[in-house]
Design a protein around this motif. Structure first.
Motif, PDB file in Angstrom:
ATOM      1  N   LEU A 279       0.834  -1.196   0.000  1.00  0.00           N
ATOM      2  CA  LEU A 279       0.000   0.000   0.000  1.00  0.00           C
ATOM      3  C   LEU A 279       0.877   1.257   0.000  1.00  0.00           C
ATOM      4  O   LEU A 279       2.088   1.167   0.233  1.00  0.00           O
ATOM      5  CB  LEU A 279      -0.919  -0.014   1.225  1.00  0.00           C
ATOM      6  N   PRO A 280       0.311   2.440  -0.264  1.00  0.00           N
ATOM      7  CA  PRO A 280       1.120   3.647  -0.370  1.00  0.00           C
ATOM      8  C   PRO A 280       2.024   3.934   0.832  1.00  0.00           C
ATOM      9  O   PRO A 280       3.142   4.419   0.657  1.00  0.00           O
ATOM     10  CB  PRO A 280       0.073   4.752  -0.548  1.00  0.00           C
ATOM     11  N   ALA A 281       1.574   3.624   2.050  1.00  0.00           N
ATOM     12  CA  ALA A 281       2.384   3.898   3.236  1.00  0.00           C
ATOM     13  C   ALA A 281       3.211   2.705   3.678  1.00  0.00           C
ATOM     14  O   ALA A 281       3.944   2.798   4.659  1.00  0.00           O
ATOM     15  CB  ALA A 281       1.506   4.377   4.397  1.00  0.00           C
ATOM     16  N   GLY A 282       3.092   1.568   2.968  1.00  0.00           N
ATOM     17  CA  GLY A 282       3.910   0.414   3.334  1.00  0.00           C
ATOM     18  C   GLY A 282       3.143  -0.891   3.265  1.00  0.00           C
ATOM     19  O   GLY A 282       1.923  -0.925   3.043  1.00  0.00           O
ATOM     20  N   THR A 283       3.868  -1.958   3.499  1.00  0.00           N
ATOM     21  CA  THR A 283       3.298  -3.308   3.442  1.00  0.00           C
ATOM     22  C   THR A 283       2.263  -3.511   4.547  1.00  0.00           C
ATOM     23  O   THR A 283       2.474  -3.111   5.696  1.00  0.00           O
ATOM     24  CB  THR A 283       4.417  -4.348   3.606  1.00  0.00           C
ATOM     25  N   THR A 284       1.156  -4.125   4.179  1.00  0.00           N
ATOM     26  CA  THR A 284       0.104  -4.465   5.157  1.00  0.00           C
ATOM     27  C   THR A 284      -0.180  -5.953   5.097  1.00  0.00           C
ATOM     28  O   THR A 284      -0.449  -6.515   4.032  1.00  0.00           O
ATOM     29  CB  THR A 284      -1.182  -3.665   4.880  1.00  0.00           C
ATOM     30  N   HIS A 285      -0.115  -6.591   6.258  1.00  0.00           N
ATOM     31  CA  HIS A 285      -0.396  -8.022   6.374  1.00  0.00           C
ATOM     32  C   HIS A 285      -1.886  -8.219   6.622  1.00  0.00           C
ATOM     33  O   HIS A 285      -2.494  -7.539   7.457  1.00  0.00           O
ATOM     34  CB  HIS A 285       0.407  -8.599   7.552  1.00  0.00           C
ATOM     35  N   PHE A 286      -2.490  -9.164   5.881  1.00  0.00           N
ATOM     36  CA  PHE A 286      -3.914  -9.427   6.063  1.00  0.00           C
ATOM     37  C   PHE A 286      -4.219 -10.894   5.813  1.00  0.00           C
ATOM     38  O   PHE A 286      -3.403 -11.632   5.254  1.00  0.00           O
ATOM     39  CB  PHE A 286      -4.759  -8.545   5.138  1.00  0.00           C
ATOM     40  N   GLN A 287      -5.412 -11.295   6.233  1.00  0.00           N
ATOM     41  CA  GLN A 287      -5.844 -12.682   6.059  1.00  0.00           C
ATOM     42  C   GLN A 287      -7.353 -12.730   5.954  1.00  0.00           C
ATOM     43  O   GLN A 287      -8.067 -12.024   6.692  1.00  0.00           O
ATOM     44  CB  GLN A 287      -5.376 -13.536   7.241  1.00  0.00           C
ATOM     45  N   PHE A 288      -7.858 -13.554   5.033  1.00  0.00           N
ATOM     46  CA  PHE A 288      -9.291 -13.814   4.923  1.00  0.00           C
ATOM     47  C   PHE A 288      -9.606 -15.176   5.530  1.00  0.00           C
ATOM     48  O   PHE A 288      -8.842 -16.127   5.383  1.00  0.00           O
ATOM     49  CB  PHE A 288      -9.730 -13.821   3.459  1.00  0.00           C
ATOM     50  N   LEU A 289     -10.748 -15.254   6.195  1.00  0.00           N
ATOM     51  CA  LEU A 289     -11.286 -16.510   6.681  1.00  0.00           C
ATOM     52  C   LEU A 289     -12.741 -16.589   6.260  1.00  0.00           C
ATOM     53  O   LEU A 289     -13.423 -15.572   6.173  1.00  0.00           O
ATOM     54  CB  LEU A 289     -11.184 -16.630   8.203  1.00  0.00           C
ATOM     55  N   GLY A 290     -13.229 -17.807   6.000  1.00  0.00           N
ATOM     56  CA  GLY A 290     -14.628 -17.990   5.683  1.00  0.00           C
ATOM     57  C   GLY A 290     -14.911 -18.017   4.194  1.00  0.00           C
ATOM     58  O   GLY A 290     -14.044 -17.746   3.364  1.00  0.00           O
ATOM     59  N   PRO A 291     -16.150 -18.354   3.847  1.00  0.00           N
ATOM     60  CA  PRO A 291     -16.531 -18.509   2.434  1.00  0.00           C
ATOM     61  C   PRO A 291     -16.466 -17.192   1.671  1.00  0.00           C
ATOM     62  O   PRO A 291     -16.800 -16.129   2.208  1.00  0.00           O
ATOM     63  CB  PRO A 291     -17.967 -19.041   2.518  1.00  0.00           C
ATOM     64  N   GLU A 292     -16.063 -17.265   0.412  1.00  0.00           N
ATOM     65  CA  GLU A 292     -15.897 -16.064  -0.397  1.00  0.00           C
ATOM     66  C   GLU A 292     -17.213 -15.322  -0.608  1.00  0.00           C
ATOM     67  O   GLU A 292     -17.216 -14.100  -0.779  1.00  0.00           O
ATOM     68  CB  GLU A 292     -15.276 -16.422  -1.748  1.00  0.00           C
ATOM     69  N   ASN A 293     -18.320 -16.021  -0.597  1.00  0.00           N
ATOM     70  CA  ASN A 293     -19.610 -15.375  -0.844  1.00  0.00           C
ATOM     71  C   ASN A 293     -20.331 -14.988   0.442  1.00  0.00           C
ATOM     72  O   ASN A 293     -21.501 -14.589   0.412  1.00  0.00           O
ATOM     73  CB  ASN A 293     -20.506 -16.283  -1.688  1.00  0.00           C
ATOM     74  N   GLY A 294     -19.648 -15.104   1.595  1.00  0.00           N
ATOM     75  CA  GLY A 294     -20.279 -14.747   2.864  1.00  0.00           C
ATOM     76  C   GLY A 294     -20.316 -13.242   3.074  1.00  0.00           C
ATOM     77  O   GLY A 294     -19.576 -12.490   2.428  1.00  0.00           O
ATOM     78  N   PRO A 295     -21.175 -12.753   3.973  1.00  0.00           N
ATOM     79  CA  PRO A 295     -21.205 -11.325   4.287  1.00  0.00           C
ATOM     80  C   PRO A 295     -19.868 -10.892   4.895  1.00  0.00           C
ATOM     81  O   PRO A 295     -19.304 -11.591   5.738  1.00  0.00           O
ATOM     82  CB  PRO A 295     -22.349 -11.204   5.300  1.00  0.00           C
TER      83      PRO A 295
ATOM     84  N   ARG B   8     -17.518 -13.878   5.746  1.00  0.00           N
ATOM     85  CA  ARG B   8     -16.220 -13.682   5.110  1.00  0.00           C
ATOM     86  C   ARG B   8     -15.483 -12.655   5.960  1.00  0.00           C
ATOM     87  O   ARG B   8     -15.848 -11.480   5.992  1.00  0.00           O
ATOM     88  CB  ARG B   8     -16.412 -13.163   3.684  1.00  0.00           C
ATOM     89  N   VAL B   9     -14.465 -13.093   6.695  1.00  0.00           N
ATOM     90  CA  VAL B   9     -13.830 -12.263   7.711  1.00  0.00           C
ATOM     91  C   VAL B   9     -12.455 -11.791   7.230  1.00  0.00           C
ATOM     92  O   VAL B   9     -11.623 -12.604   6.797  1.00  0.00           O
ATOM     93  CB  VAL B   9     -13.680 -13.030   9.043  1.00  0.00           C
ATOM     94  N   LEU B  10     -12.234 -10.496   7.322  1.00  0.00           N
ATOM     95  CA  LEU B  10     -10.942  -9.903   6.980  1.00  0.00           C
ATOM     96  C   LEU B  10     -10.280  -9.394   8.253  1.00  0.00           C
ATOM     97  O   LEU B  10     -10.853  -8.556   8.962  1.00  0.00           O
ATOM     98  CB  LEU B  10     -11.120  -8.744   6.002  1.00  0.00           C
ATOM     99  N   ILE B  11      -9.104  -9.923   8.580  1.00  0.00           N
ATOM    100  CA  ILE B  11      -8.304  -9.393   9.682  1.00  0.00           C
ATOM    101  C   ILE B  11      -7.000  -8.870   9.094  1.00  0.00           C
ATOM    102  O   ILE B  11      -6.523  -9.366   8.074  1.00  0.00           O
ATOM    103  CB  ILE B  11      -8.029 -10.454  10.767  1.00  0.00           C
ATOM    104  N   TYR B  12      -6.431  -7.860   9.724  1.00  0.00           N
ATOM    105  CA  TYR B  12      -5.200  -7.274   9.203  1.00  0.00           C
ATOM    106  C   TYR B  12      -4.452  -6.565  10.323  1.00  0.00           C
ATOM    107  O   TYR B  12      -5.026  -6.246  11.379  1.00  0.00           O
ATOM    108  CB  TYR B  12      -5.499  -6.308   8.055  1.00  0.00           C
ATOM    109  N   ASP B  13      -3.159  -6.307  10.076  1.00  0.00           N
ATOM    110  CA  ASP B  13      -2.328  -5.616  11.063  1.00  0.00           C
ATOM    111  C   ASP B  13      -2.264  -4.128  10.749  1.00  0.00           C
ATOM    112  O   ASP B  13      -1.913  -3.730   9.626  1.00  0.00           O
ATOM    113  CB  ASP B  13      -0.894  -6.181  11.046  1.00  0.00           C
ATOM    114  N   LEU B  14      -2.603  -3.318  11.725  1.00  0.00           N
ATOM    115  CA  LEU B  14      -2.405  -1.880  11.587  1.00  0.00           C
ATOM    116  C   LEU B  14      -0.925  -1.581  11.408  1.00  0.00           C
ATOM    117  O   LEU B  14      -0.060  -2.339  11.870  1.00  0.00           O
ATOM    118  CB  LEU B  14      -2.929  -1.147  12.819  1.00  0.00           C
ATOM    119  N   TYR B  15      -0.631  -0.462  10.760  1.00  0.00           N
ATOM    120  CA  TYR B  15       0.757  -0.043  10.635  1.00  0.00           C
ATOM    121  C   TYR B  15       1.405   0.042  12.020  1.00  0.00           C
ATOM    122  O   TYR B  15       0.802   0.513  12.982  1.00  0.00           O
ATOM    123  CB  TYR B  15       0.853   1.322   9.966  1.00  0.00           C
ATOM    124  N   GLY B  16       2.641  -0.448  12.090  1.00  0.00           N
ATOM    125  CA  GLY B  16       3.379  -0.413  13.343  1.00  0.00           C
ATOM    126  C   GLY B  16       3.233  -1.658  14.185  1.00  0.00           C
ATOM    127  O   GLY B  16       3.926  -1.807  15.189  1.00  0.00           O
TER     128      GLY B  16
END
Length: 304
Positions: A43-59, A87-95
């Motif tokens: 991303l513009p301010a740096g690398t962001t780590h993220f992960q999806f869990l759950g079905p792709e068509n889930g809310p 469909r759950v998105l978790i990610y690490d905030l910068y820092g």
């Protein structure tokens, strides 16, 4: 004369050592990121780590963590939500975690920009439920206030909407420029390790992962910057905008929370009278990882 020189050298060593030790800490780079589960977005301010869990068509449910604990704190809750069909998105905030440690003021807007860029990166255009913990609740509220058309609901866990309970140490870290930086680097790690090890309800894996954060460069400055900026002001304006938009809102409180001021419940009630509230009995501020089933059940109830 010699005694005076020795004393001066000792003082200089005491002043310089915390900054030098911070420089010695390893950078968050590809060698450390090789341990991570998930994906990375440039991303513009740096690398962001993220992960999806759950079905792709889930809310879509987007989880925003708090001041000190990266996205691994969501794993148990995210799995429960995924098992329920989300469909759950978790990610690490910068820092934090495996994300970059960019310099600059860590304001709420700074973190909302990161989230906006991440959602664009993963092409998440659908409506979503925002799930924010502690400082993350403030970030989620700001995003929802700016994008009510994209927000189906917001769930705030132990939300730091009116700041956090400060002691003299945190006040000094936040208010003083040079001395606050020195104190953060010199004494915060000791205090934080002690606090985590005293939390008998926290799983040992969480304790170990959390303490390991102290050993990466940029983590401590990021915590201090967020204390000075993202947690500096009330979220009243954002909550009132959410209320005017009629976004369903649930606040999950910890009965024995020593971090969030007790007046915050009253503040939220005043700002948004239709917001729903639930209290997890016997829980402290770390309730997402100490009481994940209770939190997940409350969230699933909101999603239903």
């Amino acid at each position: 004369m010699i005694t005076a020189l020795v004393s001066l050298a000792l003082v200089l060593a005491i002043v310089i050592w915390p900054f030098y030790r911070e420089r010695l800490r390893p950078e968050m780079d590809d060698s450390l990121r090789g341990r991570a589960v998930g994906q990375f977005a440039e991303l513009p301010a740096g690398t962001t780590h993220f992960q999806f869990l759950g079905p792709e068509n889930g809310p879509l449910v987007v989880c925003v963590h708090g001041l000190t604990t990266p996205s691994f704190m969501w794993h148990a809750i995210a799995k429960s939500l995924a098992d329920a069909g989300a469909r759950v998105l978790i990610y690490d905030l910068y820092g934090r975690g495996y994300s970059a440690r960019p310099e600059g003021a860590q304001t709420t807007a700074f973190f909302v920009t990161q989230l906006t860029h991440l959602l664009d990166h993963v092409n998440a255009r659908q409506h979503m439920t925002l799930l924010g913990y502690s400082m993350g609740a403030r970030i989620a509220a700001n995003f929802a206030a700016q994008h009510p058309d994209r927000t189906d609901a917001i769930v705030m866990v132990a939300p730091a909407l009116s700041g956090i309970v400060e002691n003299r140490f945190l006040e000094t870290v936040r208010r003083w420029r040079f001395f606050g930086r020195w104190l953060m680097l010199a004494d915060y790690p000791r205090r934080f390790r002690s606090q985590m090890r005293r939390d008998a309800a926290a799983p040992q894996a969480i304790v170990d992962q959390q303490i390991a954060q102290l050993d990466t460069k940029g983590y401590l400055p990021a915590i201090r910057s967020s204390l000075r900026h993202a947690l500096r002001h009330s979220a009243q304006g954002d909550i009132r905008r959410i209320a005017r938009a009629g976004i369903p809102t649930l606040a999950i409180w910890a009965e024995d929370d020593a971090v969030i001021p007790r007046t915050t419940i009253g503040d939220l009630t005043e700002w948004y009278r239709d917001a729903q509230h639930t209290v997890v009995k016997g829980a402290g501020h770390g309730l997402p990882y100490t009481h994940p089933n209770a939190v997940a059940d409350a969230i699933i109830g909101q999603l239903d």
